[in-house]
Design an enzyme around this catalytic site. Structure first.
Site, PDB file in Angstrom:
ATOM      1  N   LEU A  95       0.819  -1.220   0.000  1.00  0.00           N
ATOM      2  CA  LEU A  95       0.000   0.000   0.000  1.00  0.00           C
ATOM      3  C   LEU A  95       0.852   1.270   0.000  1.00  0.00           C
ATOM      4  CD1 LEU A  95      -3.048  -0.863   2.283  1.00  0.00           C
ATOM      5  CD2 LEU A  95      -3.017  -0.494  -0.191  1.00  0.00           C
ATOM      6  N   CYS A  96       2.032   1.213   0.669  1.00  0.00           N
ATOM      7  CA  CYS A  96       2.845   2.427   0.723  1.00  0.00           C
ATOM      8  C   CYS A  96       3.392   2.794  -0.657  1.00  0.00           C
ATOM      9  CB  CYS A  96       3.974   2.283   1.743  1.00  0.00           C
ATOM     10  SG  CYS A  96       5.099   0.942   1.375  1.00  0.00           S
ATOM     11  N   THR A  97       3.648   1.771  -1.487  1.00  0.00           N
ATOM     12  CA  THR A  97       4.070   2.067  -2.865  1.00  0.00           C
ATOM     13  C   THR A  97       2.946   2.782  -3.610  1.00  0.00           C
ATOM     14  OG1 THR A  97       5.553   0.168  -2.976  1.00  0.00           O
ATOM     15  CG2 THR A  97       4.777   1.039  -5.063  1.00  0.00           C
ATOM     16  N   GLU A 150       2.595   6.325  -1.896  1.00  0.00           N
ATOM     17  CA  GLU A 150       3.709   7.277  -1.837  1.00  0.00           C
ATOM     18  C   GLU A 150       4.635   7.266  -3.052  1.00  0.00           C
ATOM     19  OE1 GLU A 150       5.470   6.315   1.899  1.00  0.00           O
ATOM     20  OE2 GLU A 150       3.517   6.620   2.874  1.00  0.00           O
TER      21      GLU A 150
END
Lengths: 523, 466
Positions: free
Chosen positions: B227-229, B232
């Site tokens: 999810l962070c990829t 962000e």
């Protein structure tokens, strides 16, 4: 009416709009519409082939109802070609379907010019003599040919085309074209602009592995007389060096760098497959050369000049851990280099075309672009005439197959499929076709097989009795499941030939329905 | 459809060899060669003759799971390979994108249940074949339904469904005192799968060859983007699409569920993905890719489905008749570059929870059914919640449907020992929700229950006592 694009969505994801357009332009002729032929065409009609012509002179009999889905009770006594054609038309209204109620053997003998109107001919269940004749006819008329045959629990698919060249071979796995061991100026500069010792841990773990490897390779080269790691110890040492630069355990980019370091160790320059194509006689072009070979000639010039030993850069990079900014910049650098290479290639292509007396614009920019992008994956397939293969197969290969356990059953079937045709030519029926003559047929087939092997110069004791017995048991039966398998392979190869994508079978595919150890024999 | 070709009549030459024997003019003309004649490379128990052919037609019952790309082919192939009693189960309805390969369906069938149309079409063309369609989920059928078939042919596209059917087929398996599988309890399966030009066909003989669960590693879980990829550091078109689909949708639509079959929803995701891609300078977002990523579309073509189904059918025929050796035990197919067929003999996982002799559970005779069910949830190897329990075909407790739940509810407070007829040890079947890799899926397990202190079994090793 639904959008045809929606209907073909699942295959457009494989061969794209261009592949689909090629299929929709093609006209395919089927010889003999038993289950093997019918199933082959079924798969092509579903995919939206342009037109089909079904040739078969036989009438549907009760036996056909047991193995062919495209005939039913109401068809008994009717033309088989007509019944099969009617069913196939139901599957896809966009396909032009027609039939000819005639035996293929007659067309082959009496009207060879008939075949020249087609893009491709699928010839099923033909005996050897007709195969050899048809092959010569299609070769002369420049028509692609696919032979398919089901016989008991075995079967065969063999293509025959003078030359088939593929730009979009779309291999499953291929080394990314990153040039880590040979970066060009812009790529080097970009790598230099990034500080590996950046104190911010977030920035540190978002340096793309491409940059890490290029920088570390340079550092390594400085202390190793300009060379990269080559021995096992050096490679290990290099990987340890990479690991030592990590500042946190969660740095995926460094893990990726270690995993991808083999891409750095790979040799520079072109692979042996491409080398072979460049060295091909056809790369010496003249006015009769195909577009493909003109492009190869240009590629050859490019590699020896601007390329410095390398093919044009492909221009795409795999996904990797990185900040968006670095990744997008890298992408642009690779793309820009690819486009510059395409421009150089284009100039060379236009010059060659002029030199050989052709319109310099006769090869489109789009084709040149696609050629450059796939330059490392070009494929050329050439096929012997089946008559040549039958009279003088490659003896060393044949010997190798006969003594290799993985191939013994497949090569056994290959020989026996030829032997049953000789049997039939002499005795007017296939071995085991009629009940009650099994024992005689087994010994007859055995002596024919021994004769054939001796003629070919092989040790005749090599084929097992078991396989000869099984071949007689099959009695030329065309089992539906085997026909569906062979038809599936045949239609797949037709699609590859027509779309000019992927790599077709280069040799003879022998189906082994006993233990499924099917093989391709290159004879 | 007419030909204007003029063919000069050739002189009558030798007999036309491509024509088959006209004297054996029967529907089983070709199949008889294989089934009526003795052979040299055959399976054990092959007894050639007309009885074999007739028994196959009369008694062999084959269940086809899935009426999609593989299922359509399987039904046709089986119907033309000597099988007359077929059933097919599929919960889906026909879509336009099926038509490039699911040859039993026409444009006017779009929206109808696949199983029903497929069964009808094959019966129309192959007389004498009976196909019973089931338009439902595989979990909707009870064990009795599945136990009725001799062979199960799987034409599925999901790991979960394969795993479920595998656990059902293996649940019938019993071992004798020497730990050998009892032949009459073996429910063979053939399994096929395709993706583009690639595929596999395999034979699963529970207790003899590895079951689906023994080699579950052949199907690695699908890689999901972190999810962070997505949030962000997006880099690819797929990252932008998944951001719109998994993050942005929920932010904007407070609570409204995303429906991948709703074109407006898909269009919204596509537009949002495009905006994000432009913002970051990422190329490649198209509507087609958006659909592909969001629905996890696997490309599919007619030829590969035909090849894999044909291999599965051939193996079904061999298992049922012994007319040739069977595939041992996994064939992988790749048609991208030439044709590569590879046969691998995988081995069983001795400790497999599914095809092994069953998880051993040691209980006190006083343990109630309710306590037993709770225990399954905490069991380290099972993690089975909301369990329904059957013993010798009798429902001890059923979570659903409500009628059955009510009927069996009173059993919960009774000791399991009594409910099982006060035997010292026996097998029970439990179905419920299992959690695996943070994923919930329905499953079935076979348990060997042993009661302590009864019949002198206290010294047994306990693999899973509470």
């Amino acid at each position: 009416m639904a959008e045809p694009k929606t209907k073909y969505d699942r295959q457009l994801r494989i061969w794209g709009e261009q592949g689909q357009a090629a299929l929709e332009k093609a006209s395919v002729c089927l010889l003999n519409c038993g289950p093997t032929g019918s199933e082959t065409l079924k798969n092509l009609v579903l995919g939206g082939i342009g037109s089909i012509t079904v040739v078969d002179g036989s009438k549907v009999d009760v036996g056909d109802l047991g193995n062919n889905f495209m005939v039913d009770e109401s068809s008994v006594g009717e033309s088989k070609a007509k019944c099969v054609c009617t069913f196939l038309q139901e599957l896809n209204a966009a396909v032009k379907a027609r039939f000819i109620d005639e035996y293929p053997e007659k067309l082959i003998e009496m009207k060879p010019s008939f075949f020249s109107e087609f893009t491709l001919v699928v010839a099923t269940q033909l005996p050897e003599r007709s195969m050899v004749n048809l092959d010569r006819i299609c070769r002369d008329a420049n028509v692609m040919l696919v032979f398919a045959r089901s016989y008991g629990l075995t079967g065969v698919v063999r293509l025959s085309v003078k030359e088939h060249t593929v730009i979009e071979s779309k291999p499953d796995h291929f080394l990314d074209d990153l040039r880590l061991n040979n970066p060009w100026l812009e790529l080097k500069r970009f790598s230099e602009s990034i500080d590996m010792n950046v104190p911010d841990p977030v920035a540190h773990k978002h340096i793309p592995y491409v940059v890490i490897l290029i920088k570390m390779a340079e550092e390594w080269a400085k202390s190793h007389n300009g060379s990269l790691p080559s021995t096992r110890e050096e490679k290990k040492e290099f990987k340890d060096l990479l690991k030592s630069k990590m500042i946190g355990l969660d740095e995926d980019n460094y893990k990726e760098a270690v995993d991808a370091s083999f891409k750095l160790f790979a040799p520079r320059g072109i692979n042996s497959n491409l080398r072979q194509i460049l060295d091909d006689n056809c790369a010496e072009v003249d006015s009769r050369s195909s577009d493909f070979w003109v492009l190869v000639a240009a590629l050859k010039e490019f590699i020896f000049n601007e390329g410095g030993g390398e093919a044009p850069v492909e221009g795409s990079i795999p996904d990797m851990t990185s900040s968006t900014e670095h990744y997008v910049s890298l992408q642009k650098i690779y793309q820009a280099k690819a486009e510059a290479d395409i421009l150089v290639m284009e100039l060379r292509v236009r010059n060659i075309l002029k030199k050989i007396g052709r319109d310099p614009d006769s090869i489109s920019k789009m084709t040149i672009k696609s050629f450059c992008k796939n330059a490392r994956k070009l494929t050329v397939c050439r096929y012997r005439l089946v008559g040549e293969e039958f009279s003088s197969p490659s003896l060393p290969e044949l010997q190798k197959y006969l003594t290799d356990e993985d191939y013994s059953m497949a090569v056994g079937f290959y020989i026996l499929l030829r032997a049953v045709d000789r049997f039939a030519a002499n005795l007017n029926s296939f071995p085991g076709q009629f009940d009650g003559e099994m024992d005689e047929d087994v010994s007859r087939l055995k002596s024919i097989t021994v004769g054939l092997l001796t003629e070919l110069g092989c040790n005749s004791s090599i084929l097992t009795e078991d396989l000869i017995n099984e071949m007689c048991r099959f009695g030329a039966a065309e089992l539906h499941a085997v026909a569906a398998f062979i038809g599936g392979i045949a239609s797949q190869e037709v699609i590859k030939l027509i779309t000019k994508q992927f790599v077709p079978i280069c040799g003879t595919f022998i189906f082994n329905g006993i233990d499924h150890k099917s093989q391709i024999l290159c004879l | 459809m007419h030909t204007d070709i003029e063919i000069v009549e050739a002189e009558q030459t030798s007999i036309d060899c491509t024509m088959a024997d006209s004297t054996a003019n029967s529907r089983t003309r070709d199949l008889d060669k294989l089934l009526l004649r003795p052979g040299h490379l055959i399976g054990p128990n092959f007894e050639p003759g007309p009885e074999l052919r007739d028994d196959l037609q009369e008694y062999a019952k084959v269940l086809v799971i899935g009426a999609g790309g593989l299922g359509c082919e399987l039904l046709k192939d089986l119907a033309l390979s000597g099988f007359k009693n077929l059933e097919v189960i599929d919960m889906d309805r026909i879509e336009i994108t099926n038509l490039n390969r699911q040859f039993l369906f026409r444009l006017e069938d779009v929206g109808k249940p696949k199983a029903e149309v497929a069964a009808k079409r094959v019966m129309e063309r192959v007389s004498g074949v009976n196909i019973v369609p089931h338009f439902c989920r595989i979990e909707d059928k009870d064990l009795d339904f599945y136990s009725d078939f001799n062979i199960i042919a799987l034409g599925l596209d999901s790991v979960e469904a394969r795993s479920y059917i595998n656990s059902v087929a293996c649940s019938f398996l019993e071992y004798d005192s020497e730990d050998k599988p009892r032949e009459e309890t073996i429910k063979p399966m053939v399994d096929g799968g395709t993706e583009g030009f690639k595929g596999h066909a395999r034979v699963i003989i529970p207790g003899v060859t590895p079951c689906f669960e023994c080699t579950i590693w052949l199907f690695p879980p699908q890689v999901k983007f972190p999810l962070c990829t997505l949030a962000e550091t997006p880099r690819t078109a797929a990252h932008c699409i998944e951001y719109a689909h998994l993050i942005k949708w929920d932010e904007v639509h407070n609570g409204k569920a995303f429906d991948p079959d709703n074109p407006e929803h898909m269009q919204w995701v596509y537009t949002e993905a495009l905006k994000r891609a432009e913002l970051f300078g990422i190329p490649g977002v198209t509507y087609s890719l958006t659909q592909g990523v969001v629905k996890n579309i696997i490309p599919a073509i007619a030829s590969t489905n035909a090849i894999i189904s044909a291999a599965c059918t051939l193996e079904t025929l061999k298992i049922a008749s012994g007319c040739s050796k069977t595939l041992s035990n996994y064939m992988s197919y790749n048609g991208v570059e030439g044709v590569h067929v590879k046969v691998t003999e995988f081995v069983r996982d001795k400790d497999c929870l599914v095809c092994g002799s069953g998880v051993l559970i040691e209980l006190d005779a006083s343990v109630t059914l309710k306590k037993f069910i709770n225990l399954l949830e905490d069991h380290p190897n099972l993690h089975l919640s909301k369990a329904s329990v059957t013993h010798q075909g009798k429902n001890l407790y059923m979570q659903a449907p409500p009628v059955l739940e009510e009927m069996t509810r009173s059993n919960l407070t009774r000791p399991l020992f009594d409910l099982m007829g006060q035997v010292a040890r026996d097998t029970v079947h439990v179905t419920g929700m299992m959690s695996k890799n943070d994923k919930k899926m329905s499953g079935l397990r076979k348990l060997r229950v042993v009661f302590k202190g009864v019949d002198g079994v206290a010294d047994m090793d306990s693999a899973g006592s509470a």
